[in-house]
Design a protein around this motif. Structure first.
Motif, PDB file in Angstrom:
ATOM      1  N   ASN A 102      48.676   7.543  47.287  1.00  0.00           N
ATOM      2  CA  ASN A 102      48.380   6.273  47.947  1.00  0.00           C
ATOM      3  C   ASN A 102      49.364   5.165  47.597  1.00  0.00           C
ATOM      4  N   VAL A 103      50.220   5.413  46.609  1.00  0.00           N
ATOM      5  CA  VAL A 103      51.185   4.398  46.179  1.00  0.00           C
ATOM      6  C   VAL A 103      52.395   4.410  47.113  1.00  0.00           C
ATOM      7  N   ASP A 104      52.731   3.255  47.667  1.00  0.00           N
ATOM      8  CA  ASP A 104      53.902   3.122  48.541  1.00  0.00           C
ATOM      9  C   ASP A 104      55.130   2.618  47.793  1.00  0.00           C
ATOM     10  N   LYS A 128      49.661  -5.116  48.528  1.00  0.00           N
ATOM     11  CA  LYS A 128      48.393  -5.020  47.821  1.00  0.00           C
ATOM     12  C   LYS A 128      48.628  -4.468  46.423  1.00  0.00           C
ATOM     13  N   TYR A 184      47.776  -2.360  43.782  1.00  0.00           N
ATOM     14  CA  TYR A 184      46.941  -1.158  43.837  1.00  0.00           C
ATOM     15  C   TYR A 184      46.725  -0.535  42.458  1.00  0.00           C
ATOM     16  N   THR A 197      49.754  -2.783  55.369  1.00  0.00           N
ATOM     17  CA  THR A 197      49.667  -3.215  53.976  1.00  0.00           C
ATOM     18  C   THR A 197      50.251  -2.117  53.096  1.00  0.00           C
ATOM     19  N   TRP A 198      51.088  -2.511  52.148  1.00  0.00           N
ATOM     20  CA  TRP A 198      51.775  -1.573  51.275  1.00  0.00           C
ATOM     21  C   TRP A 198      51.143  -1.617  49.893  1.00  0.00           C
ATOM     22  N   ASN A 199      50.734  -0.469  49.382  1.00  0.00           N
ATOM     23  CA  ASN A 199      50.138  -0.384  48.050  1.00  0.00           C
ATOM     24  C   ASN A 199      51.229  -0.407  46.984  1.00  0.00           C
ATOM     25  N   ILE A 245      41.602  -2.477  40.512  1.00  0.00           N
ATOM     26  CA  ILE A 245      42.859  -1.734  40.582  1.00  0.00           C
ATOM     27  C   ILE A 245      42.694  -0.364  39.934  1.00  0.00           C
TER      28      ILE A 245
END
Length: 360
Positions: free
Chosen positions: A68-70, A32, A34, A5-7, A54
């Motif tokens: 954590n952000v992709d 996701k 985020y 899963t990609w944030n 969020i």
């Protein structure tokens, strides 16, 4: 097999984010939602209240620093795209940028290089590659129903000879690089290049059809794309077009022609509150189908309605993005492809000013 899963973090919480991005991001299980950057929330417009759980940030810098952000999706006006995109890429984030990509081809080239240097994906939001009418037309071109295509007209005309006096849309506030050829042309030219490749020459007519246009921005354009094999593409958008129904496509080949009115229905449905997965979403009614005309065995033209395909809808853009993040697909629209569209826009404007057809 566990699916990653990609944030996803969004910069901006205006019309574009709410209508053109969030419904589709949230329709893809691998993505996701985020975090959202919203500088000035109000009680009536608060991303954190609308999307409980969020992360809520007030600046892009805060989002970029979040480990954590992709993926970062940039939905701000185009004059800020270059700085935000470069910052995100250099921070190790994959990036999706709203169209128009950036104001200049030089900036676009630089961002493509920055993405390559940092080994990150850079995509531009050309969602209209997944318009049902464009997908329908593409199939007719590719399966030979039209034969050798010689003329391809693509329109985005409206009848809005006056600017609404109370409009607050940034597109009508004189923000640089938001004239018609950057706004609507970025879609029309992308579709044409996606289907036929880059032209050899271009002729542009860019200006204003409105008698009173205080923004100073060009509100209309026509771009002619000349191909060596005899194909002429006409891409145009105007604001003085008093028609009951507006022409969208008219494509002619030596075996047939296809004419289609009305724009893709998704934006209309989204504004009315319909969302992906709802009954009827993305489906055109039969009275909006295009007409295919072919030549019968007696040499006479024969016309028939062609049902608009049940398109992949704009969800497909983010589905394909998720596959690209996993290394399973190409990007839905890459920064490099978008840079070529910006180059065509610049050449069309230069052609218009000089009165010359220019080599691409």
């Amino acid at each position: 097999m566990v699916t990653k899963t990609w944030n996803v973090g969004l910069i901006g919480y205006g019309f574009s984010a709410k209508i053109f991005h969030l419904p589709f991001i949230q329709s893809v299980p691998e993505l996701k939602l985020y975090a959202i950057v919203q500088r000035n929330p109000t009680p009536e417009n608060d991303a954190e209240k609308d999307h409980p759980g969020i992360k809520s940030y007030r600046s892009a810098d805060e989002l970029v620093k979040d480990a954590n952000v992709d993926v970062i999706v940039i939905t701000t006006p185009p004059d800020g795209h270059f700085e935000l995109t470069k910052k995100a890429l250099e921070a190790g984030k994959h990036v999706v940028v709203e169209k128009p990509f950036v104001p200049t081809y030089k900036e676009a080239e630089e961002l493509v290089a920055v993405a390559q240097k940092n080994n990150k994906l850079l995509a531009v939001y050309q969602n209209r590659r997944y318009d049902a009418d464009y997908v329908t037309l593409s199939k007719l071109v590719k399966n030979g129903s039209l034969g050798r295509v010689v003329e391809y007209e693509t329109h985005f005309d409206r009848h809005r000879p006056e600017i609404a006096p109370n409009s607050t849309a940034w597109k009508l506030q004189g923000v640089p690089y938001t004239g018609a050829i950057y706004d609507l042309g970025a879609h029309l030219l992308d579709q044409a290049v996606h289907l036929f490749g880059l032209p050899q020459r271009i002729t542009g007519f860019v200006g204003s059809q409105r008698a009173n246009n205080p923004t100073g921005l060009e509100d209309s354009f026509t771009a002619l794309l000349h191909y060596d094999k005899g194909l002429l593409v006409t891409a145009k958008a105007g604001v003085v077009s008093p028609e009951e129904k507006q022409l969208r496509f008219w494509v002619r080949g030596d075996k047939g022609s296809f004419r289609k009115f009305h724009v893709d229905i998704q934006e209309e449905q989204l504004k009315a509150g319909l969302r992906p997965g709802d009954s009827g979403y993305g489906l055109e009614p039969s009275d909006r189908y295009g007409v295919l005309t072919t030549i019968d065995q007696n040499g006479k033209p024969s016309a028939e309605k062609v049902p608009t395909v049940e398109g992949p809808t704009w969800v497909e853009y983010y589905r394909k993005l998720a596959r690209a993040l996993a290394g399973e697909s190409e990007l839905p629209a890459s920064g490099y492809e978008a840079s070529q569209v910006i180059r065509l826009i610049e050449l069309a404007r230069e052609s218009s000013k000089s009165g010359r057809t220019l080599d691409v």
